[in-house]
Scaffold this active site. Sequence first.
Site, PDB file in Angstrom:
ATOM      1  N   ARG A  73       0.921  -1.442  -0.104  1.00 10.46           N
ATOM      2  CA  ARG A  73      -0.040   0.071  -0.033  1.00 10.46           C
ATOM      3  C   ARG A  73       0.727   1.340   0.031  1.00 10.46           C
ATOM      4  O   ARG A  73       0.437   2.202  -0.749  1.00 10.46           O
ATOM      5  CB  ARG A  73      -0.785   0.135   1.306  1.00 10.46           C
ATOM      6  CG  ARG A  73      -1.977  -0.999   1.168  1.00 10.46           C
ATOM      7  CD  ARG A  73      -3.160  -0.865   2.411  1.00 10.46           C
ATOM      8  NE  ARG A  73      -3.920  -1.844   2.330  1.00 10.46           N
ATOM      9  CZ  ARG A  73      -5.161  -1.842   1.413  1.00 10.46           C
ATOM     10  NH1 ARG A  73      -5.384  -1.071   0.782  1.00 10.46           N
ATOM     11  NH2 ARG A  73      -5.987  -2.896   1.505  1.00 10.46           N
ATOM     12  N   HIS A 117     -19.360   8.249   0.493  1.00  8.17           N
ATOM     13  CA  HIS A 117     -19.762   6.913   0.922  1.00  8.17           C
ATOM     14  C   HIS A 117     -21.133   6.715   1.291  1.00  8.17           C
ATOM     15  O   HIS A 117     -22.084   7.649   1.316  1.00  8.17           O
ATOM     16  CB  HIS A 117     -19.043   6.715   2.543  1.00  8.17           C
ATOM     17  CG  HIS A 117     -19.420   5.406   3.007  1.00  8.17           C
ATOM     18  ND1 HIS A 117     -18.542   4.513   2.613  1.00  8.17           N
ATOM     19  CD2 HIS A 117     -20.363   5.010   3.899  1.00  8.17           C
ATOM     20  CE1 HIS A 117     -18.869   3.260   3.280  1.00  8.17           C
ATOM     21  NE2 HIS A 117     -20.098   3.596   4.185  1.00  8.17           N
ATOM     22  N   ASP A 153     -13.781   5.561   6.205  1.00  9.42           N
ATOM     23  CA  ASP A 153     -15.095   5.996   6.189  1.00  9.42           C
ATOM     24  C   ASP A 153     -15.573   6.741   7.432  1.00  9.42           C
ATOM     25  O   ASP A 153     -16.608   6.630   7.961  1.00  9.42           O
ATOM     26  CB  ASP A 153     -16.203   4.835   5.805  1.00  9.42           C
ATOM     27  CG  ASP A 153     -15.913   4.282   4.464  1.00  9.42           C
ATOM     28  OD1 ASP A 153     -15.372   4.943   3.577  1.00  9.42           O
ATOM     29  OD2 ASP A 153     -16.086   2.883   4.409  1.00  9.42           O
TER      30      ASP A 153
HETATM   31  C1  GRF Z   1     -21.184   4.403  -5.267  1.00  2.00           C
HETATM   32  O1  GRF Z   1     -21.985   3.980  -4.528  1.00  2.00           O
HETATM   33  C2  GRF Z   1     -19.963   5.151  -4.303  1.00  2.00           C
HETATM   34  O2  GRF Z   1     -20.279   5.727  -3.205  1.00  2.00           O
HETATM   35  C3  GRF Z   1     -19.405   3.682  -3.704  1.00  2.00           C
HETATM   36  O3  GRF Z   1     -19.403   2.858  -4.986  1.00  2.00           O
HETATM   37  C4  GRF Z   1     -20.212   3.371  -5.837  1.00  2.00           C
HETATM   38  C5  GRF Z   1     -19.241   3.666  -7.134  1.00  2.00           C
HETATM   39  O4  GRF Z   1     -20.284   4.349  -8.010  1.00  2.00           O
HETATM   40  N1  GRF Z   1     -18.211   3.653  -3.139  1.00  2.00           N
HETATM   41  P1  GRF Z   1     -19.540   5.038  -9.183  1.00  2.00           P
HETATM   42  O5  GRF Z   1     -18.375   4.577  -9.639  1.00  2.00           O
HETATM   43  O6  GRF Z   1     -19.234   6.598  -8.909  1.00  2.00           O
HETATM   44  O7  GRF Z   1     -20.756   4.731 -10.295  1.00  2.00           O
END
Ligand code: GRF
Length: 228
Positions: A73, A117, A153
Amino acid sequence: MPAVLSTSVCRLVVLISGRGSNMQAIVNTVRDHALPAQICAVIANKAEAGGLAWARDRGLPVHAVAHRDYANRVEFDTALANVIDIHQPDYVLLAGFMRVLTPSFVERFNGRLINIHPSLLPAFPGLHTHQQALAMGVQWHGCTVHFVTPVLDHGPIIAQGIVPVIADDTPETLAGRVLQVEHKVYSNVVRWLAEGRISLNSMQRVQVQGIASRSFVLTPGGVQPYQR
Ligand code: GRF
């Protein structure tokens, strides 16, 4: 709402992992509302991320920094930070970016790193938030845009959007409803950032200027600011 508080162009780098629908909503908002902002780059941790092709097709600078190419990481985050720094962003927006970032990366961008989130934090951090919400029986679910801290988060909340949970929801139907508020909430936060209305003070508290409501609700007529 008072006039725009910032006259300089706000430089934004957006990080994605997949389809990038939040990134697309942000790009479209900057363009459609002629915000004082520039999407300097879209960066994905997977070369095959669908959102990367979408951004490339629109002439945006894109980079793939594949996490699989790095031993750990720390090495990945260092490479990612170096690519971000090329663009000198005012803010780095995590938009469906599905990698846990190291504390040193978070520190490097403290006050400039923002995440969305898909839950009403502090409820349901981590993965599978819609399953968690259904299992718990909550009647309201939603999304949170927040400044990032080293805790996953977690961090000072800028805005939230709520949706009702309905009786026969599945994780997929609920995710679709939450995504509608995600796009609206993140777009509004980007507008506020571009207009210089939001900052993080030395106590790590969110300061706002000229924002009537930082909460949104999905109604039958669409996503609306919630006016108290
Ligand atoms: C979204 O719900 C985001 O909050 C979550 O994964 C999903 C990704 O959606 N972490 P996108 O790639 O923005 O369409």
